[in-house]
Design an enzyme around this catalytic site. Sequence first.
Site, short mmCIF file in Angstrom:
data_model
loop_
_atom_site.label_atom_id
_atom_site.label_comp_id
_atom_site.label_asym_id
_atom_site.label_seq_id
_atom_site.Cartn_x
_atom_site.Cartn_y
_atom_site.Cartn_z
N GLU A 1 -22.55 -54.76 -70.24
CA GLU A 1 -23.23 -56.05 -70.13
C GLU A 1 -24.72 -55.91 -70.38
OE1 GLU A 1 -20.93 -54.83 -68.07
OE2 GLU A 1 -19.26 -56.19 -68.45
N HIS B 1 -13.48 -61.82 -59.63
CA HIS B 1 -13.29 -62.83 -60.68
C HIS B 1 -13.55 -64.22 -60.14
CE1 HIS B 1 -10.57 -59.45 -61.78
NE2 HIS B 1 -10.94 -59.70 -63.01
C1 LIG Z 1 -18.21 -54.56 -65.43
C2 LIG Z 1 -16.97 -55.18 -65.98
N1 LIG Z 1 -17.00 -55.78 -67.19
C3 LIG Z 1 -15.88 -56.38 -67.68
C4 LIG Z 1 -14.71 -56.38 -66.97
C5 LIG Z 1 -13.45 -57.09 -67.52
N2 LIG Z 1 -12.42 -56.14 -67.92
C6 LIG Z 1 -11.46 -55.74 -67.08
S1 LIG Z 1 -10.47 -54.56 -67.72
C7 LIG Z 1 -11.32 -54.57 -69.18
C8 LIG Z 1 -10.93 -53.63 -70.28
C9 LIG Z 1 -11.00 -52.19 -69.86
O1 LIG Z 1 -10.49 -51.37 -70.86
P1 LIG Z 1 -10.38 -49.80 -70.68
O2 LIG Z 1 -11.62 -49.26 -70.07
O3 LIG Z 1 -9.98 -49.23 -71.98
O4 LIG Z 1 -9.24 -49.60 -69.58
P2 LIG Z 1 -7.68 -49.94 -69.69
O5 LIG Z 1 -7.52 -51.34 -69.21
O6 LIG Z 1 -7.26 -49.76 -71.09
O7 LIG Z 1 -7.01 -48.99 -68.76
C10 LIG Z 1 -12.36 -55.51 -69.15
C11 LIG Z 1 -13.28 -55.79 -70.25
C12 LIG Z 1 -14.73 -55.74 -65.71
N3 LIG Z 1 -13.63 -55.67 -64.95
N4 LIG Z 1 -15.86 -55.15 -65.24
#
Ligand SMILES: Cc1ncc(C[n+]2csc(CCOP(=O)(O)OP(=O)(O)O)c2C)c(N)n1
Lengths: 337, 337, 413, 413
Positions: free
Chosen positions: B60, B129
Amino acid sequence: MAGMTMIKAVNSALDVALQNDPLTCVFGEDTGYFGGVFGCTGGLQEKHGKNRVFDTPINEAAIIAMAIGMASNGMRPVAEIQFADYIFPGLDQIISELTRIPYRSAGQFLMPVTIRTPCGGGIYGGQTHSMSPEAFFTHIPGLRVVMPSNPYDAKGLLLASIECDDPVIFFEPKRLYNGPFDGDPDKPALAWSGHEKGEVPEEHYTVPLGKADIVRSGSELTVLAYGTMVHVALESVRVAGMDAEVIDLRSLMPYDMETIAASVNKTGRCVVLHEAPRTSGFGAELIAQIQEDCFYALEAPVLRVTGWDTPYPHAHEWAYFPGQTRVIRALKQVMEG
Amino acid sequence: MAGMTMIKAVNSALDVALQNDPLTCVFGEDTGYFGGVFGCTGGLQEKHGKNRVFDTPINEAAIIAMAIGMASNGMRPVAEIQFADYIFPGLDQIISELTRIPYRSAGQFLMPVTIRTPCGGGIYGGQTHSMSPEAFFTHIPGLRVVMPSNPYDAKGLLLASIECDDPVIFFEPKRLYNGPFDGDPDKPALAWSGHEKGEVPEEHYTVPLGKADIVRSGSELTVLAYGTMVHVALESVRVAGMDAEVIDLRSLMPYDMETIAASVNKTGRCVVLHEAPRTSGFGAELIAQIQEDCFYALEAPVLRVTGWDTPYPHAHEWAYFPGQTRVIRALKQVMEG
Amino acid sequence: MQRINDNNPLGFHVPEPSARPEEQPDFSHIRLSDAGAIARPPVDCDPAITHETSCDLIRVLDDDGKANGPWDPKLSATHLREALALMCLTRAYDDRMFKLQRQGKMSFYVKALGEEAVAIAAARAMNSEDMMFPSYRQQGILFARNRDMVEMMCHCISNSKDNLKGRQLPIHYTWAEGNFFSISGNLGTQFPQAVGWAMAAQAKGETAIAASWVGDGTTAEGDFHAALTLANVYRAPVILNVVNNQWAISSFAGIASGAQPSFAARGIGYGIPGLRVDGNDYLALFAATKWAAERARSGLGATLIESVTYRGESHSTSDDPGRYRPKDEWKSWPLGDPILRLQQHLIALGEWGEKRQQELETAQAEQVRLAYKEATSFGTLREGPLAPTSTIFDDLFVEQPWHLRRQRQDLGV
Amino acid sequence: MQRINDNNPLGFHVPEPSARPEEQPDFSHIRLSDAGAIARPPVDCDPAITHETSCDLIRVLDDDGKANGPWDPKLSATHLREALALMCLTRAYDDRMFKLQRQGKMSFYVKALGEEAVAIAAARAMNSEDMMFPSYRQQGILFARNRDMVEMMCHCISNSKDNLKGRQLPIHYTWAEGNFFSISGNLGTQFPQAVGWAMAAQAKGETAIAASWVGDGTTAEGDFHAALTLANVYRAPVILNVVNNQWAISSFAGIASGAQPSFAARGIGYGIPGLRVDGNDYLALFAATKWAAERARSGLGATLIESVTYRGESHSTSDDPGRYRPKDEWKSWPLGDPILRLQQHLIALGEWGEKRQQELETAQAEQVRLAYKEATSFGTLREGPLAPTSTIFDDLFVEQPWHLRRQRQDLGV
Ligand SMILES: Cc1ncc(C[n+]2csc(CCOP(=O)(O)OP(=O)(O)O)c2C)c(N)n1
Ligand SMILES: Cc1ncc(C[n+]2csc(CCOP(=O)(O)OP(=O)(O)O)c2C)c(N)n1
Ligand SMILES: [Mg+2]
Ligand SMILES: [Mg+2]
């Protein structure tokens, strides 16, 4: 008892904490060998070892995350953020983690972390060495917010903060480090030596969290202040020759509504002071609660005297700082209201 | 005119902005091909190209810094932060940079950046959320803070925000994305279709920043609300059968004190609503200013009905949400006061 | 000044995945190595020499299910059968919970489908006093550490026995007793915390180490850098894991990795050795974690392990992957399914068979069914009972301050 | 549980500098290479092959002041004399301003002593339309771009002609006209902003590129990672510079670098080539920047350049370096003084001499003296005139909103 500046008082509190609890450690940018840019951790590394008092990389999120990790492993870390202006890279770790972990783990992990940071202006620090960001922190559930106005309270409140199992952010008004400041930059700088609150016990003691201090009793009106503004309040009241009750909040969150309400119910008039910008500053919270709890006692609107809704401008520092002129005007206005 | 959900209205505003100004671009986590986790940017990449609507890495601070850099090079970026809860890693770039650059450069670099982000609870999103962090942003000098309560305003305010040369944070109450919500989770979900404010022009229009909307006129008391709470206010007033004036603030900073004061001076009573935690919430600012500007008109303390000073608890969402029961109680109490 | 124009996109570069819906899956960009091909450096090696281990793929199991090369941890058949059972249990649990979420029994769920080996191998290669700072996709650790399944479910359905008092979204477990930290909904925050925990263990002269996990997408967060920086500077005994499951919600891994497809390779620049591991190969994962743990326990500091795997399911119950990737992409994933691969290995060893697998699956399905039945006897999110409402004001401060007391009274609880 | 005990410090590890006050300076840890020894890869090389350029030291000038090897940019004597003059001017300016600060004429000052070559070489190797996002120690860029010295001083003494209306601490220059961004007091924030600027240039189809600078200490900030991540993912035309001047206030570079002394090496893990350059060698710095600029302009993306130098003065006017490092440490610095080294080179070429140097210094001292005299004619911080007080409420919003109008009226301005 010894004469101490606020720097020395903070240093003494850390020294006592390190001495009394082997699980306490102290770290931050330049806090190790050098003893901090203001000297608050001076001599502590030499005395307690570099495993307990050390430098960190320049990453405020890392500093706070490290404190969280250590606390989750049973330690009692005291982290320094070099200037309150630089705490924002670490704010997510404070909002989303430090203050939430005890809650979201339902008490499985407590967070006895203290974050110390110098705040406030009056030293020509410009917009990045002068902020008073306390209001942000008072809006974070589960965080204690503390700001002393003198060496005696600084040591006692810091020890209470370190020993408290809740996370605490501890603001040190840097303009008070070496002496009280009544808001008049043209006067020669004052020193803590000779000041009653500059007499500080060498040994352990605490000043309770959550309790305000009535630094001047009075019946005409109530002045609420904290940090540097306590001294500005006292001097303004003296100059204006008013019978004002001046309350030093000391703890901003949870704040001492009992003491505040008792005073305002008695005086019926109130002025709130802070150096931080006005809009959504901590003064707003105090006023909202006062008008709710003391509405029928109030004889005039509660006024705020604050910094402006601008960054702290470097050259116009004294036009920004809520000094005696503005405070006295508000005191008079609230008496007329 | 077309029936639009708030998602569609936001989408339409972005579409118009992209169409009208080749220097506008839209980005954020999952905002490109996928069109955003709520679909607000759906179809925009296909229509305007992946150079103008694209995905970002999950950082962010990087998203906001990128927007700042682009703005400093003459563009007009619209960044999405996936949930308002996740904005804190980027807060330093907002506080120390985005809002300071025009000031510290004395206008040499303007920052026409819009940051969109969904906020608020009511969807069982748990503590990460559901946040309503608007109060933090109202304490940042130089930032406009906007929160619409319906599709019509959403589109008009978003276009006004994008076209404004000041930085704007634009909160989208996610509980309103697909329909109004009056605070009663047990009722079947309502839809925007059929709702007057769900009728939205396809073409360009703006709703002015800094102007509140009197969504219900009344004489007995004033209710100040924004976002989801506007609908809770309206329904509570209806259920309680009160002649209340309900004001949808729309812009939180700068807020429309003229409209607020006129109403409170008329009614003499006021209740302020928000979903965010109470202490140092934006309600505190409103109350502090109201009691200052309307003191002699006030017949009772201004009350706040807000979220609690806790994270948004997942299972007890409805015990946290300031719903009709609590709002009605406050309306009655302020009438008795 | 030239204006932006779709017909003239100039130099602007945004990485694109190899396939989108309706396109043919294409994993030709995944750099494979032969099983057994990568050398195993000594644990006290200079991090600078880990280019091969961090850019190629450490694999033990070959296409025939045989174990090969220096990374073969030479585990007993009993160990392997237990591992298989734990992976299957994770999958059985996930399957049921995901379905239950679809039926409205809980608000949210996240599966580990296709990457079950990652958590199970790490948990089993570490000690029970080692501290885990997982993300939301390492539920397998809880099974590996024998957490009571009923308790896990009570959390997910936020009932009266939820040890988190209903405060957290489902699957955001905390289990201090099992040395399992509080899972955060905020990506990456736990990574540097794990380093802090490890530093405290060091400071206290203890022998436990820490491990943490982030996804490929999460490597972009500042906290990733914070963790690597701290771990490097203080030589902390911590294992930093990146689970590269190719997707971060709808963004493919390239939106985080850019021109450098290896996340393990990030470590070297920080003085931290990198291991890039076939994330669907239990043996390779186990061996890599053992290597890192030994390094940490020897006072040599951290290791960055990237597990290359594939997210077989949607990101969570909140998204439809068919909208951003080919529906059957997983089928083309060159590293297969971690459960099938371990099965194949056991079968090749003569230590497993169709029938045993079926018995296992049947028994586990029944175990999960019964656990859910028991869990619901303590309530469900929609029907209650939940934790007492007054508890929403607890655990913020050690003693409840006046403002929370007032708010509690205001709520009438 | 074992408790912390000074006598039993166990595994806790905190890096320590090679010397503290009263100790002998020791730079044996600085990895030197011979001038001319490092190959110059093609600008379109795979970043993965830049291990040598990022871990060894790119040097052109040898101990005798001769230029060597493939990185020799072969600059004209005129160019070199100009460069020398600009470095000397930086030093002359810094010297006087530092002294004036000590006399109370301004609130704060920061010198670039010992690292003047870094800013001058970069500025001269780039084009005037390229955008600079500097930290507070690249004032040299302003001289290289011919900014009016009186204006610079007016800013530092916050007088009525300060183009920042007195709002910023001294030395936090902004000069949009000269493509010089607003310097931030917050470390590292400008690094990812520079990438955003470069992306916009790309998006608009322009040819300008961006450059940014952070110190060794600042590499630890999350924004460093943000910048590298963005630059990598979007292949942005930006030059990311780390000025490793060995100190970050009182912390030595090891508190940021840990076990990996090269900051340039961080780039490779992000798919960004790294160049580690003798930061006191104007020729090497110029060549490195040229290489990076060519790479950027060819659409190949970013380069991470580390300039290895030494901070000859205190961090700022606010600290006393004698309290944390040997007083004469700079004298032992193996890469010498960038001004002396360029002088030596010019002398070796027969293009410079003692006398010309003295004339230059005298002229520049006079230039600075006169400029200061003129600047003070527009006021000083303590005595005024400043910008009108009412301006403190300007530039926050395009139109002054009611609350600021009220506050201005409240202040009576
Ligand atoms: C600081 C923050 N930014 C955005 C999100 C929203 N978000 C939740 S999971 C996700 C994707 C994460 O992907 P990855 O790190 O590849 O993990 P995976 O879900 O594939 O295990 C996002 C953008 C969040 N939870 N926290
Ligand atoms: C975010 C932030 N944290 C801390 C500081 C305080 N600070 C100012 S300069 C400095 C040291 C920077 O060192 P380095 O990056 O090496 O740059 P140098 O001063 O050596 O050029 C610190 C800690 C700051 N300005 N901003
Ligand atoms: Mg992923
Ligand atoms: Mg430095």
